[in-house]
Design a protein around this motif. Structure first.
Motif, short mmCIF file in Angstrom:
data_model
loop_
_atom_site.label_atom_id
_atom_site.label_comp_id
_atom_site.label_asym_id
_atom_site.label_seq_id
_atom_site.Cartn_x
_atom_site.Cartn_y
_atom_site.Cartn_z
N ASP A 253 -14.28 51.46 11.74
CA ASP A 253 -13.97 51.69 10.33
C ASP A 253 -15.24 51.36 9.55
O ASP A 253 -15.34 50.29 8.93
N THR A 254 -16.20 52.23 9.57
CA THR A 254 -17.54 51.89 9.07
C THR A 254 -17.56 51.66 7.56
O THR A 254 -18.31 50.83 7.06
N SER A 255 -16.75 52.36 6.82
CA SER A 255 -16.76 52.16 5.36
C SER A 255 -16.23 50.78 4.98
O SER A 255 -16.78 50.10 4.12
N TYR A 256 -15.18 50.38 5.66
CA TYR A 256 -14.63 49.05 5.39
C TYR A 256 -15.65 47.98 5.81
O TYR A 256 -15.87 46.99 5.11
N ALA A 257 -16.32 48.24 6.93
CA ALA A 257 -17.36 47.31 7.38
C ALA A 257 -18.49 47.24 6.34
O ALA A 257 -19.03 46.16 6.08
N ALA A 258 -18.80 48.40 5.75
CA ALA A 258 -19.85 48.41 4.73
C ALA A 258 -19.43 47.56 3.54
O ALA A 258 -20.23 46.79 2.99
N ALA A 259 -18.16 47.70 3.14
CA ALA A 259 -17.66 46.90 2.01
C ALA A 259 -17.73 45.41 2.34
O ALA A 259 -18.16 44.59 1.51
N LEU A 260 -17.36 45.04 3.56
CA LEU A 260 -17.44 43.64 3.98
C LEU A 260 -18.89 43.15 3.93
O LEU A 260 -19.17 42.03 3.48
N THR A 261 -19.80 44.01 4.37
CA THR A 261 -21.22 43.65 4.37
C THR A 261 -21.71 43.38 2.96
O THR A 261 -22.43 42.40 2.71
N VAL A 262 -21.30 44.25 2.03
CA VAL A 262 -21.73 44.06 0.65
C VAL A 262 -21.25 42.72 0.12
O VAL A 262 -22.00 41.98 -0.54
N VAL A 263 -20.02 42.37 0.44
CA VAL A 263 -19.49 41.08 -0.02
C VAL A 263 -20.28 39.93 0.58
O VAL A 263 -20.66 38.97 -0.10
N LEU A 264 -20.56 40.05 1.86
CA LEU A 264 -21.32 38.98 2.54
C LEU A 264 -22.70 38.83 1.89
O LEU A 264 -23.14 37.72 1.57
N LEU A 265 -23.38 39.94 1.69
CA LEU A 265 -24.72 39.89 1.08
C LEU A 265 -24.66 39.31 -0.33
O LEU A 265 -25.51 38.49 -0.71
N ALA A 266 -23.66 39.69 -1.07
CA ALA A 266 -23.52 39.18 -2.43
C ALA A 266 -23.35 37.67 -2.41
O ALA A 266 -23.96 36.94 -3.21
N MET A 267 -22.52 37.19 -1.48
CA MET A 267 -22.30 35.75 -1.40
C MET A 267 -23.60 35.01 -1.06
O MET A 267 -23.93 33.98 -1.64
N LEU A 268 -24.34 35.57 -0.10
CA LEU A 268 -25.60 34.93 0.30
C LEU A 268 -26.60 34.95 -0.86
O LEU A 268 -27.31 33.96 -1.09
N ALA A 269 -26.64 36.06 -1.58
CA ALA A 269 -27.58 36.16 -2.70
C ALA A 269 -27.24 35.12 -3.75
O ALA A 269 -28.12 34.43 -4.28
N ILE A 270 -25.94 34.98 -4.04
CA ILE A 270 -25.54 33.98 -5.04
C ILE A 270 -25.91 32.58 -4.56
O ILE A 270 -26.46 31.76 -5.31
N ALA A 271 -25.64 32.32 -3.27
CA ALA A 271 -25.97 30.99 -2.73
C ALA A 271 -27.47 30.71 -2.87
O ALA A 271 -27.87 29.62 -3.31
N ALA A 272 -28.29 31.68 -2.52
CA ALA A 272 -29.74 31.48 -2.59
C ALA A 272 -30.20 31.28 -4.03
O ALA A 272 -31.02 30.41 -4.33
N LEU A 273 -29.62 32.08 -4.94
CA LEU A 273 -30.00 31.95 -6.36
C LEU A 273 -29.65 30.57 -6.89
O LEU A 273 -30.45 29.94 -7.59
N VAL A 274 -28.43 30.12 -6.56
CA VAL A 274 -28.00 28.80 -7.03
C VAL A 274 -28.95 27.74 -6.49
O VAL A 274 -29.43 26.88 -7.22
N GLN A 275 -29.25 27.84 -5.20
CA GLN A 275 -30.08 26.81 -4.59
C GLN A 275 -31.48 26.80 -5.18
O GLN A 275 -32.01 25.76 -5.54
N TYR A 276 -32.08 28.00 -5.27
CA TYR A 276 -33.45 28.03 -5.80
C TYR A 276 -33.47 27.70 -7.29
O TYR A 276 -34.28 26.94 -7.77
#
Lengths: 343, 292
Positions: B259-282
């Protein structure tokens, strides 16, 4: 009454000895300078007294207590490091108070001592700054303040001024000396700068190759250097020490004691004791350096460089011949082989 | 003007090779995933079409996603402080002049060099019921047998421990480098003032290591959400999704269920979470950790 006793102390690092059989005492309230070229063991000696290294043999006594085996904190000393060793993340005030907090000095007393020390060193307006926001001279003051606030009777200084520029160094050495006398601290001060040693010290301990070359007051060190090494190390420009054959045949310049063969001797004359005199020893000018108040004339005498200092400007240039003379009393005689002083 | 232009052209030409690779294999896939997450997965009879936020709505209703997210948070919470703490402890220890220092440093760093697949297989043996190392020791001491990877209660902790074992040596290297950047005269100055080892650590070393801690922390957070290899080898997300982490779930959705589209959506969420975490930390922590 002495405050510090160093008795037959040696330090060996895996076979090579840094300090060999060093003994001396420091009178309470005195400023003693450990002077010598780099690698002579002066800093190691200081570190042994501080307890940052332990001697291989010998004994160190501070204020009547044998501290040879004690950790640095139990020796009742303060120390200023060459690099200042300020904590970069702490403000000036916190840096100064670090030791008092560690020793759990009550807050009211801490604040009072900080205020007093900051006042003394002109740091009052800088207390909230970080070390990186200070100039080199200000950092030096903070390091001094940290040593003074501890109110120990003994203060050790490891080349504290070597990172400062010439002007600041001049001011700081006066200030350190004044503080030391005002607070009646016993101070051991390590430097390779003989000017600092001469201007600040009550006694100078000149070291060479891990041993004490001479332990004397600045005046003695200048007037009666114990060896050719000491003679050359103290004074700018350094004393001329040349083979005694260079003055052979000049009766006025020969030693008053008659028991030595001239070939076994060196003669030492300070540049400032040399005068130009038609009756003197002829020498060819190699270079003349005009300094304003006086001129340094570099000549060669008996194949060794020989510098004379004369007042004002001289109208001579390289290649001219001058005649050099001095009073017999200004001559220092050394044994050529051992370099020790004879008269 | 002309020379400035040609300098710019030169610059871009020099950047080109690396840039092409990055664009082809990193930037474009990221953008493509983002676009794909708003479309349906293509099937033989039904081509992909725009579905809006349907994939994201599906995610909100997906219990396995929530379970994976929760697992991942617990995994991060368990591994990050432990790995960083251990790294710091080991670094301080091997920074001292102790006999066999080089050997100790090497030993601590070894797990970092090993491929995660190999590490996972080693630990698989440790955890194996009946004849695994842990089991043999436990039964030798008279404890009851336990299937560490096979029970819901211990599986996540067991895989978390492997991650700690693997990562702390890596983080230790950063701490060690930072510790060696701290002038030894600071330790001597503190010793003269009578500061104990602990006081020196608390008042001087630890604050001076804060920039390193921040760097390591960000890496640790990213790693915690990026872990997949040893999950695949050791548990495949089981038992009952107890060790399913986000990236593993993405892998499962994308390459097991296709289910590649659903996987893509999951990936976007994961990346968004990591980006927020990095921004907060830095953004937030960085102001507190730099002293110069």
């Amino acid at each position: 009454m002495y405050s510090i006793l160093v008795e037959r102390v040696s330090k060996t690092w895996s076979g090579t000895s840094a300090v060999e059989d060093v003994s001396f005492t420091v009178k309470a309230g005195d400023l003693v300078v450990l002077l010598g070229p780099s690698g002579c063991g002066k800093s190691t000696t200081l570190r042994l007294i501080a307890g940052l290294d332990t001697p291989t043999s010998g004994r160190i006594v501070i204020a009547g207590q044998d501290v040879t085996e004690l950790p640095p904190a139990k020796r009742g000393i303060a120390m200023v490091f060459q690099s200042y060793a300020l904590f970069p993340h702490l403000s000036v005030g916190e840096n100064i108070l670090f030791g008092l907090k560690v020793r759990k000095v009550p807050r009211a007393e801490r604040d009072a001592r900080l205020a007093k020390t900051a006042e003394m060193l002109g740091l009052k307006l800088l207390l909230d700054r970080r070390p990186s926001q200070l100039s080199g001279g200000q950092q030096q003051r903070v390091a001094l303040a940290r040593a003074i606030v501890a109110e120990t009777s003994v203060c050790l200084m490891d080349e504290p001024l070597s990172n400062l520029d010439a002007q600041l160094r001049l001011e700081m050495r006066r200030e350190i000396r004044a503080l030391q006398q005002r607070l009646n601290m016993t101070m051991i001060y390590v430097t390779h700068d003989q000017v600092e040693a001469m201007t600040m010290a009550d006694r100078v301990i000149l070291m060479r190759g891990g041993r004490i070359e001479q332990n004397a007051t600045p005046a003695e060190l200048y007037d009666r250097p114990g060896s050719a090494f000491a003679a050359r190390f103290v004074g700018t420009p350094p004393m001329n020490v040349i083979p005694a054959q260079a003055v052979a045949g000049r009766d006025w310049a020969l030693p008053a004691f008659g028991t030595h063969v001239l070939g076994d001797l060196s003669i030492g004359i300070r540049p400032e004791a040399v005068r130009l005199d038609p009756a003197g020893v002829p020498a060819e000018i190699v270079a003349a350096e005009y300094l304003g108040a006086d001129t340094l004339i570099e000549t060669r005498l008996g194949n060794a460089p020989f510098v004379a200092r004369t007042a004002g400007r001289i109208g001579m240039k390289a290649g001219d011949t001058v005649h050099l003379a001095w009073s017999p009393g200004d001559a220092h005689w050394f044994d050529r082989a051992s370099e020790r002083r004879i008269a | 003007m002309n020379s400035r232009l040609s300098a710019a052209v030169h610059g871009w030409l020099l950047l080109m090779p690396a840039m092409l690779l990055l664009v082809a294999f990193t930037h474009w896939p990221a953008v493509a995933s983002f676009i794909e997450s708003f479309s349906s997965t293509p099937r033989p009879r039904r081509p992909s079409r725009f579905v809006g936020v349907a994939n994201y709505e599906q995610m909100l209703a997906d219990p396995v996603f929530w379970q994976s997210l929760a697992n991942n948070l617990w995994f991060a919470l368990g591994t990050i402080p432990l790995a960083i703490g251990l790294a710091l402890l080991m670094a301080i220890w091997v920074n001292d002049r102790i006999p066999g220092r080089t050997f100790a440093r090497m030993a601590y760093f070894t797990p970092t060099i090993l491929p995660m697949i190999a590490v996972a297989n080693i630990w698989l043996f440790f955890y194996t019921p009946q004849y695994g190392l842990l089991e043999q020791v436990a039964s030798g001491l008279g404890f009851a047998s336990h299937n560490w990877l096979g029970s819901r209660e211990t599986a996540l902790a067991a895989v978390a421990l492997v991650a700690v074992w693997k990562e702390s040596g890596f983080f230790m290297i950063f701490y060690l480098a930072a510790l060696q950047g701290i002038s030894p005269t600071l330790a001597e100055a503190a010793a003269l003032e009578g500061a104990s080892r602990w006081t020196f650590f608390r008042r001087v070393q630890f604050p001076l290591l804060m920039p390193t801690t921040l760097f390591v922390l960000i890496n640790a957070v990213i790693n915690a959400f990026r872990t997949v290899d040893h999950i695949i080898v050791m548990t495949r997300g089981g038992p009952d999704n107890a060790t399913s982490l986000l990236l593993f779930y993405i892998y499962q959705v994308g390459f097991n269920f296709w289910d590649t589209s659903y996987a893509a959506a999951l990936t976007v969420v994961l990346l968004a979470m990591l980006a927020i975490a990095a921004l907060v930390q830095y953004g937030w922590l960085e102001r507190k950790v730099h002293y110069r």
